[in-house]
Enzyme design. Structure first.
Site, PDB file in Angstrom:
ATOM      1  N   ASP A 176       5.673  -4.434  11.470  1.00 33.56           N
ATOM      2  CA  ASP A 176       4.799  -4.593  10.298  1.00 33.56           C
ATOM      3  C   ASP A 176       4.396  -3.173   9.942  1.00 33.56           C
ATOM      4  OD1 ASP A 176       2.458  -4.700   8.682  1.00 33.56           O
ATOM      5  OD2 ASP A 176       2.215  -6.784   9.270  1.00 33.56           O
ATOM      6  N   HIS A 177       4.844  -2.693   8.794  1.00 35.11           N
ATOM      7  CA  HIS A 177       4.663  -1.258   8.546  1.00 35.11           C
ATOM      8  C   HIS A 177       3.193  -0.862   8.408  1.00 35.11           C
ATOM      9  CE1 HIS A 177       4.344  -2.289   4.257  1.00 35.11           C
ATOM     10  NE2 HIS A 177       3.810  -1.097   4.096  1.00 35.11           N
ATOM     11  N   HIS A 202       0.363  -8.118   6.762  1.00 33.25           N
ATOM     12  CA  HIS A 202      -0.457  -6.912   6.635  1.00 33.25           C
ATOM     13  C   HIS A 202      -1.967  -7.182   6.698  1.00 33.25           C
ATOM     14  CE1 HIS A 202       3.390  -5.502   5.671  1.00 33.25           C
ATOM     15  NE2 HIS A 202       3.360  -5.629   4.369  1.00 33.25           N
TER      16      HIS A 202
HETATM   17  C1  BG6 Z   1       5.368  -4.834   1.503  1.00 30.13           C
HETATM   18  C2  BG6 Z   1       5.334  -5.867   0.422  1.00 30.13           C
HETATM   19  O1  BG6 Z   1       5.480  -5.436   2.756  1.00 30.13           O
HETATM   20  O2  BG6 Z   1       4.170  -4.076   1.453  1.00 30.13           O
HETATM   21  C3  BG6 Z   1       5.187  -5.206  -0.938  1.00 30.13           C
HETATM   22  O3  BG6 Z   1       6.534  -6.624   0.452  1.00 30.13           O
HETATM   23  C4  BG6 Z   1       3.971  -4.311  -0.953  1.00 30.13           C
HETATM   24  O4  BG6 Z   1       5.109  -6.171  -1.977  1.00 30.13           O
HETATM   25  C5  BG6 Z   1       3.974  -3.369   0.241  1.00 30.13           C
HETATM   26  O5  BG6 Z   1       4.018  -3.559  -2.156  1.00 30.13           O
HETATM   27  C6  BG6 Z   1       2.662  -2.635   0.340  1.00 30.13           C
HETATM   28  O6  BG6 Z   1       2.771  -1.629   1.299  1.00 30.13           O
HETATM   29  P1  BG6 Z   1       1.901  -0.304   1.185  1.00 30.13           P
HETATM   30  O7  BG6 Z   1       2.242   0.466   2.412  1.00 30.13           O
HETATM   31  O8  BG6 Z   1       2.289   0.363  -0.096  1.00 30.13           O
HETATM   32  O9  BG6 Z   1       0.474  -0.775   1.147  1.00 30.13           O
END
Ligand code: BG6
Length: 511
Positions: free
Chosen positions: A196-197, A259
């Site tokens: 999960d990034h 997230h």
């Molecule tokens: C991704 C979603 O996992 O996370 C995207 O699929 C979203 O829709 C993105 O834009 C948001 O990531 P960050 O790091 O820009 O908050």
């Protein structure tokens, strides 16, 4: 602004990751060029990559290793987050191999195996392999099964095999369970790294340090002192080129069980007994399991959905969601969601967690705002001070990473007047810019076998269980008033009413 003394940044602590071959599926995709190669290069630059390392890339595009190396040499110029040093890039490039193949074709795994073994011999990677599945989720199960069938998942002697799986991990509880079951037929849970990034973000990791590395916050981190918690993940972008995927997913699936629930669990978990991967994840999992399921009859009042229509953002007219490429012209997919969650445990009973996320909102901002209760009595009764503002702690996840605390202070002058002031800590002021992609730590952890920042099966399933009733009710009762917010606004009015009904309001976020 109060001055907080500046401490020297700590040196990077760590040892070179284990020797290994990284195998990337879906290697010609966006993720690989935007995040994975820049992150691996940064690791090499920080001396956190083993010298005994190689990368084997595969995807459907027919290409030689030489052509692939040329391509990524072009890409890195655009996507590197630090200066690319020619000698180091040369070293890096020599470790990259490419083979074309269709993941559905069993024959391609034999060619892949030969190339992995060649890379292993040439770079003495001790037979350790990890696979990064940057493909469509439809292929996760298939790839793992095929790799297992050909012996590429078998751990012999001291050799390890791991697999990193990108999101989305299923599209509901049932499909997540099925995927977990499929993976477990070939792998042990400790070999599976569900990425999960959000957990790669420094500020997200810092929630743990802030809470458990300091003695002063934990005693007030509970229902006695906290009135409510608000978690916002707002984006200004629309669905960009991802209409095809997004229209089948929607904001709830796309952002919440993954997230936003990471932010919930790190904010709400009990202190773990150690920093061991399972000790931390046990506590996260307990919190996720303690989230009260929303009864179907309450879904429409506790979960708000929205879809943007055309509007104005940063001075430009932008189209509505239904006008975006690859989106159905009568789509009922939500691009905004707000939820009120309650956590049934002694620490949080009665404290609402309000979550909201959406596309085409006025500002890109992700934050966790802890709203404290008012002081027990107003000592300033005999003065012009009528109402005390409450204390609020905001963990700014992105951009402008930092933490701020609001408290009341006397406004100088002969009359007693109180003003709300902010004490701010900004990451860049203390530690400077640390250019990173957010994937460095996660890749490094996988190479060293630390799964703390990865999702365990039970956590993924708990996340889906929480949103399942909402998915079901929303599906049964399609929205009638979409689009219901204009691009460039903070979502539908029902999102404000969600808090207003409780006598609260969203923390205003400056634009
Ligand atoms: C991704 C979603 O996992 O996370 C995207 O699929 C979203 O829709 C993105 O834009 C948001 O990531 P960050 O790091 O820009 O908050």
């Amino acid at each position: 602004m109060p001055n907080i003394s500046k401490t020297a940044p700590l040196p990077v602590i760590g040892e070179n990751a284990n020797p290994c071959v990284m195998v990337i599926f879906g290697a010609t995709g966006d993720l690989t060029k935007r995040k994975l190669f820049p992150a691996l290069y940064n690791l090499a630059k920080s001396h956190l990559l083993s010298r005994e390392f190689a990368i084997v890339c595969t995807s459907r595009t027919e290409m030689t290793t030489e052509a692939f190396r040329e391509q990524i040499t072009q890409d890195i110029k655009t996507f590197a987050t630090t200066e690319v040093e020619p000698d180091l890039w040369e070293w890096f490039l020599k470790r990259i191999y490419y083979v074309a193949g269709d993941v559905k074709d069993p024959n391609c795994y034999q060619r892949l195996k030969e190339l992995i073994e060649q890379a292993d011999r040439e770079h003495r990677t001790h037979g350790n392999y990890f696979y990064y599945l940057a493909t469509s989720p439809d292929f996760f199960g298939e790839i793992v099964r095929q790799l297992n069938a050909i012996g590429l998942m078998t751990e012999e002697k001291d050799q390890w095999r791991r697999v990193i799986i990108e999101k989305p991990f299923g599209h509901d509880l049932e499909s997540a369970r099925a995927l977990n079951a499929e993976l477990r037929e070939c792998l042990d849970e400790r070999q599976i790294y569900r990425i999960d990034h959000y957990l790669g973000k420094e500020t997200v990791q810092n929630i743990l340090v802030f809470r458990f590395g300091n003695g002063i916050f934990e005693p007030i981190w509970n229902r006695r002192y906290i009135d409510n918690i608000q978690i916002t993940a707002a984006e200004t972008v629309g669905v960009e080129k991802r209409g095809g995927y997004y229209d089948t997913s929607g904001a709830l699936r796309d952002m919440v069980p993954n997230h936003l629930f990471q932010l919930v669990s790190l904010t709400a978990m009990e202190p773990p007994t150690s920093f061991d991967a399972n000790a931390v994840r046990d506590e996260q999992s307990k919190v996720l399991h303690a989230i009260q399921p929303i009864p179907p009859e309450d879904v429409l009042t506790r979960a708000v959905r929205g879809q943007y229509g055309e509007g104005e953002l940063n001075g430009e007219r932008v189209p509505g969601y239904r006008q975006e490429p690859n989106v159905a012209p009568n789509s009922t997919t939500e691009t905004f969601v707000a939820l009120k969650l309650m956590i049934d445990n002694w620490r949080w009973a009665g404290v609402p967690f309000y979550l909201r996320t959406g596309k085409r909102l006025p500002k890109r901002v992700t934050e966790v705002a802890i709203q404290f209760k008012s002081a027990p009595l107003t000592l300033f009764r005999e003065t012009p001070v009528e109402r005390l503002r409450t204390n609020r702690l905001v963990i700014h996840i992105q951009p402008d990473e930092g933490i701020s605390l609001r408290f009341g202070a006397k406004i100088p002058g002969p009359i007693m007047r109180l003003g709300a002031v902010e004490m701010d800590f900004n990451y860049v002021d203390y530690f400077g810019e640390v250019p990173s992609t957010g994937y460095e730590r996660l890749l490094y952890d996988c190479m060293t076998g630390d799964a703390t920042l990865f999702q365990r099966a039970d956590m993924v399933e708990a996340g889906w269980s929480v949103i399942e009733p909402v998915l079901d009710v929303w599906k049964a009762l399609p929205p009638r008033s979409f689009p219901n917010y204009a691009a460039g606004t903070w979502g539908p009015k029902e999102a404000d009413e969600l808090l207003k009904d409780d006598g609260r309001e969203w923390r205003p976020i400056d634009q």
